[in-house]
Design a protein around this motif. Sequence first.
Motif, PDB file in Angstrom:
ATOM      1  N   UNK A   1       3.755 -27.318 -25.718  1.00 18.75           N
ATOM      2  CA  UNK A   1       5.136 -27.677 -26.060  1.00 18.75           C
ATOM      3  C   UNK A   1       5.227 -29.035 -26.734  1.00 18.75           C
TER       4      UNK A   1
ATOM      5  N   UNK B   1       4.873 -30.648 -35.213  1.00 22.93           N
ATOM      6  CA  UNK B   1       5.048 -29.424 -36.000  1.00 22.93           C
ATOM      7  C   UNK B   1       3.843 -29.099 -36.858  1.00 22.93           C
ATOM      8  N   UNK B   2       3.080 -30.139 -37.246  1.00 21.88           N
ATOM      9  CA  UNK B   2       1.879 -29.882 -38.028  1.00 21.88           C
ATOM     10  C   UNK B   2       0.721 -30.646 -37.415  1.00 21.88           C
TER      11      UNK B   2
ATOM     12  N   UNK C   1      11.005 -13.775 -24.262  1.00 19.08           N
ATOM     13  CA  UNK C   1      12.450 -13.953 -24.343  1.00 19.08           C
ATOM     14  C   UNK C   1      12.789 -15.441 -24.456  1.00 19.08           C
ATOM     15  N   UNK C   2      13.576 -15.769 -25.462  1.00 19.99           N
ATOM     16  CA  UNK C   2      14.022 -17.152 -25.604  1.00 19.99           C
ATOM     17  C   UNK C   2      13.080 -18.020 -26.412  1.00 19.99           C
ATOM     18  N   UNK C   3      11.949 -17.467 -26.842  1.00 25.72           N
ATOM     19  CA  UNK C   3      11.019 -18.253 -27.654  1.00 25.72           C
ATOM     20  C   UNK C   3      10.872 -17.592 -29.013  1.00 25.72           C
ATOM     21  N   UNK C   4      10.856 -18.418 -30.041  1.00 22.23           N
ATOM     22  CA  UNK C   4      10.716 -17.889 -31.391  1.00 22.23           C
ATOM     23  C   UNK C   4       9.939 -18.912 -32.209  1.00 22.23           C
TER      24      UNK C   4
ATOM     25  N   UNK D   1       7.423 -20.944 -34.794  1.00 23.50           N
ATOM     26  CA  UNK D   1       7.046 -20.818 -36.199  1.00 23.50           C
ATOM     27  C   UNK D   1       5.579 -20.400 -36.244  1.00 23.50           C
TER      28      UNK D   1
ATOM     29  N   UNK E   1       5.669 -21.524 -43.293  1.00 20.18           N
ATOM     30  CA  UNK E   1       5.709 -21.016 -41.925  1.00 20.18           C
ATOM     31  C   UNK E   1       6.891 -20.063 -41.811  1.00 20.18           C
TER      32      UNK E   1
ATOM     33  N   UNK F   1       9.818 -27.036 -41.332  1.00 20.32           N
ATOM     34  CA  UNK F   1      10.168 -27.377 -39.956  1.00 20.32           C
ATOM     35  C   UNK F   1      11.103 -26.340 -39.334  1.00 20.32           C
ATOM     36  N   UNK F   2      11.315 -25.246 -40.024  1.00 17.64           N
ATOM     37  CA  UNK F   2      12.052 -24.144 -39.420  1.00 17.64           C
ATOM     38  C   UNK F   2      13.544 -24.108 -39.721  1.00 17.64           C
TER      39      UNK F   2
ATOM     40  N   UNK G   1      11.939 -27.958 -26.101  1.00 12.32           N
ATOM     41  CA  UNK G   1      11.037 -26.882 -25.691  1.00 12.32           C
ATOM     42  C   UNK G   1      11.730 -25.906 -24.747  1.00 12.32           C
ATOM     43  N   UNK G   2      13.046 -26.064 -24.577  1.00 14.23           N
ATOM     44  CA  UNK G   2      13.769 -25.133 -23.712  1.00 14.23           C
ATOM     45  C   UNK G   2      13.891 -23.774 -24.397  1.00 14.23           C
ATOM     46  N   UNK G   3      13.622 -22.689 -23.665  1.00 13.98           N
ATOM     47  CA  UNK G   3      13.826 -21.381 -24.279  1.00 13.98           C
ATOM     48  C   UNK G   3      15.286 -21.222 -24.713  1.00 13.98           C
ATOM     49  N   UNK G   4      15.516 -20.359 -25.660  1.00 14.89           N
ATOM     50  CA  UNK G   4      16.827 -20.064 -26.245  1.00 14.89           C
ATOM     51  C   UNK G   4      17.376 -21.219 -27.067  1.00 14.89           C
TER      52      UNK G   4
ATOM     53  N   UNK H   1      14.798 -22.367 -30.429  1.00 14.54           N
ATOM     54  CA  UNK H   1      14.846 -21.663 -31.722  1.00 14.54           C
ATOM     55  C   UNK H   1      16.152 -21.908 -32.458  1.00 14.54           C
TER      56      UNK H   1
ATOM     57  N   UNK I   1      16.609 -23.892 -36.192  1.00 13.59           N
ATOM     58  CA  UNK I   1      17.197 -23.220 -37.337  1.00 13.59           C
ATOM     59  C   UNK I   1      18.272 -24.047 -38.016  1.00 13.59           C
TER      60      UNK I   1
ATOM     61  N   UNK J   1      14.533 -31.156 -34.712  1.00 16.23           N
ATOM     62  CA  UNK J   1      13.072 -31.228 -34.710  1.00 16.23           C
ATOM     63  C   UNK J   1      12.627 -32.003 -33.487  1.00 16.23           C
TER      64      UNK J   1
END
Lengths: 319, 345
Positions: free
Chosen positions: A124, A128-129, A197-200, A202, A234, B94-95, B174-177, B180, B184, B188
């Motif tokens: 975690x 990012x790179x 679930x909840x993780x997406x 790159x 990515x 960076x998404x 780093x928290x789920x949901x 992401x 978006x 960062x």
Amino acid sequence: MRLAVTGLGSFVGARVIEALLEADPEQPIVGLDLELPASLEDRIAFRPVDLTGPAADARIAEILREQRSDTVLHTAFFGTPHRDVEYAHELEVVGSLHLLNAIGATGIEKLVVMSSAEVYGPHPDNPNFLTEQHALRGHPDAHSVRDRVEVERLVRLFAARHPRARAVTLRPAAVVGPSIRNRFTRHFDAKRVTTLLGYDPLMQFLHEDDLIDAVLLALDRDLGGPFNLSGSGVLPLSTLLRLAGKRNWPCPHPLLYTLRYLDSVGRSADPPQAFYDYLRFLWVVDGSRAVRELGFSPLYTSKEAWMSFVVSRKLEAYV
Amino acid sequence: MKGGAPANATPERNEFEELRNSISALREELETRFDLGSRVPRNAASPPPSGAAARDRVSELEGLGLDPIELFERARRWMPQRWGAARSAEVDEFGLDPVHLERVRPLLDFLFERWWRVQVAGAENLESADGERLLFVSNRSGILPYDGLMIAHAVERHHPGRRPRFLVADWLATLPFLQPGLARIGGIRACTENAERLLLRGEAVVAFPEGRKGALKLYRDRYRLQRFGRGGFVSLAVRSRAKVIPVAVVGAEEAHPMLLRLDLATRLLGVPFPVTPTFPHLGPLGLVPLPARWRIRFGEPVHFDRVESQRADDPLYVSRAREQIRGKIQSLLDAEVYARGSVWR
């Protein structure tokens, strides 16, 4: 270049030999492995060696001297984690140690070792790179990754002891393409892909053809040290699955890690997080050093590599 | 080859005719079955259509001035085809997803204009050449990173096309949901490598040197700056020759005033568990921020472009510059808090 190759059956070993022989059928290559694949018979010199054997280092040194080899390509690693943890460790770590000892004894100056970007580990707190300077933290539960980290350490020690030698380690991001098989392609081959679930995160990919190009460049250039390899760009995991037209199966990670535990220890010796953490946290690498210094220019971006993989699998389903 | 086009045209037109006929037949069928065609009130002379119950419900809705087909159409258009379809197939490195950002922009505009009625002061300090490296340094308040979002929004309104990326503390990033979604729209994970890479790319970055301590301070400590980390942002600005713009955000502390922290729950959950006037006893409703009025004030930029780059590793220089910027932000904050009359207006 007089080349010695370990791991004739591995994807990289076989494809690099094919590419070299295609460019020059007289290219001197010696294969070091347990047996010679039928497709390579009478095309390269072959010396049967068991890398894990007790006197393997002396035997390899003898062969390298006899063949007057000046370059070694070390690809004797499992593409998909082997079930037998002990054997995998023997081959990957002890085998590499034997090979490095033999190379040190014969004074060979060029060595290319296949590693993987997985050695950085999904964490975690990764930036990012990840650049080549970043610590190799691996994954505590993935034995294949643990072994690769160990091999990287051995190569660093070797390079420190032999300052004249050029030891290159290549760390490709997840490699995909029409013909390669590894744990990522196996996972994404499923009709419904399990995600957390909840993780997406790159994701980043390297096409198999680009990997072979990079290995050829690394053999050719007079450079040493680790190189990250990746296609540019990515994409989030969810977008990848949407591009592939696949449904996903989002599962809460505590549930998945518990349920899949029994199922997975029987099959792959690693608990599920050894793989699924790579679909949970970032482990994207910065491949700019290879572009700058090796002159590596990947033909496929991450997205194109992924699409090449997806399209080839769809075609296979029809043939 | 030449004759190909007209020869093909006839069957195409035939197909088109067929399609049109079948559509109109289908429409007639629908209209007779559900009696929807008659927008004028039905007269008693019309034959009783089948499906009495459905018809009654339909006429009820029509009595309210609602057209069920129209309603269904609107709902269908509002819902994405499949979840995630409203995202682009390309994100930046960076998404950040431009399509998704455009989709949530009305919500961000609503928060900015209507909910918090953000007033921006010191916009003249934002004047900068394109591609100039800007590092916004701000006070942090509240657990959710609304302040970063609103600063990014405020800057973009003065410089269309220049939307700063905001840094988000580790534990939040780093928290789920949440993670992401934040990535978006431009959030960062806060670390030197990420910020440096962004600045070198010529992006503007919003940093919160207080970090976790700023986000978790209680309401009674509002607008009192916490320790500014180890001054990583100063080294960063020196190394990348960025212009530092101090920012004071007033009003964000009242959006989610944290009355107390439950340390036991924090330890159990692994994430901070705040108690605000609305959370947790109002449930999900407690996640709605209070509509305090916000003011975002941009201070005069601090230049680091003449500083030698070795100074980045000089701890005394770094701590002095850090305290200097911290003092600037604190005085901006004090002035703004003193000047505002009410929290809400």
